[in-house]
Write a protein that holds these residues in place. Structure first.
Motif, PDB file in Angstrom:
ATOM      1  N   VAL A 118      -9.602   3.791   4.035  1.00 35.33           N
ATOM      2  CA  VAL A 118      -8.821   2.557   4.003  1.00 35.33           C
ATOM      3  C   VAL A 118      -9.816   1.401   4.030  1.00 35.33           C
TER       4      VAL A 118
ATOM      5  N   ASP B  32      -5.985  -3.245   2.260  1.00 34.95           N
ATOM      6  CA  ASP B  32      -5.526  -3.623   0.918  1.00 34.95           C
ATOM      7  C   ASP B  32      -5.878  -2.582  -0.142  1.00 34.95           C
ATOM      8  N   ARG B  33      -6.574  -1.518   0.270  1.00 32.48           N
ATOM      9  CA  ARG B  33      -6.897  -0.446  -0.682  1.00 32.48           C
ATOM     10  C   ARG B  33      -6.992   0.873   0.079  1.00 32.48           C
ATOM     11  N   VAL B  34      -6.459   1.912  -0.524  1.00 33.47           N
ATOM     12  CA  VAL B  34      -6.533   3.261   0.042  1.00 33.47           C
ATOM     13  C   VAL B  34      -7.021   4.208  -1.044  1.00 33.47           C
TER      14      VAL B  34
ATOM     15  N   GLY C 129       0.397  -1.889   7.557  1.00 32.92           N
ATOM     16  CA  GLY C 129      -0.864  -1.771   6.831  1.00 32.92           C
ATOM     17  C   GLY C 129      -2.059  -2.233   7.647  1.00 32.92           C
TER      18      GLY C 129
ATOM     19  N   ILE D 222       0.852  -1.181   0.000  1.00 36.91           N
ATOM     20  CA  ILE D 222       0.000   0.000   0.000  1.00 36.91           C
ATOM     21  C   ILE D 222       0.891   1.235   0.000  1.00 36.91           C
TER      22      ILE D 222
END
Length: 134
Positions: free
Chosen positions: A85, A127-129, A47, A6
């Protein structure tokens, strides 16, 4: 990039240390969204985002149901700047994990979180921002 893959700008990392609340979205058993304000911490090196709550709270029960309901989002906003997030969440009552969550919360918000007898930590493997203005 951190070890989880990330990428966060310095501004985004700093924004995630400010003592703000976020909207925490989970899914109820009927797949409708449950959104609640929470205080949380984010560890950029791993993360991992953490939310402390009661084991009986709707958000913890939603995550514990697993499946699609275990994918959650936290969105912190300040005016037109915001960051969300997302990731898979788990609920833990492990004393070591709880102590780390409480320590991180206390450092970020300069006060300990509430300490009900059924305190748990929701850990989110981000796992995603998504963000704007950061």
């Amino acid at each position: 990039m951190n070890p989880t893959g990330i990428a966060l700008s310095a501004a985004a990392r700093e924004f995630l240390t400010l003592p703000r609340t976020a909207a925490f979205t989970t899914l109820r058993p009927d797949n409708t969204p449950h959104v609640t304000p929470v205080r949380f911490t984010f560890d950029a090196s791993t993360g991992l985002a953490r939310v402390t709550t009661r084991a009986g709270a709707r958000k913890a029960r939603n995550v514990s149901a697993g499946g699609v309901a275990a994918h959650v989002a936290l969105c912190q906003a300040d005016g037109f700047r915001w960051i969300t997030v997302e990731g898979r969440a788990t609920v833990s009552d492990d004393p070591v994990r709880l102590a780390e969550a409480v320590d991180r919360y206390t450092a970020r918000y300069r006060a300990a979180p509430p300490a009900p007898p059924d305190l748990v930590v929701v850990e989110i493997a981000v796992d995603r921002v998504l963000s704007l203005g950061l």
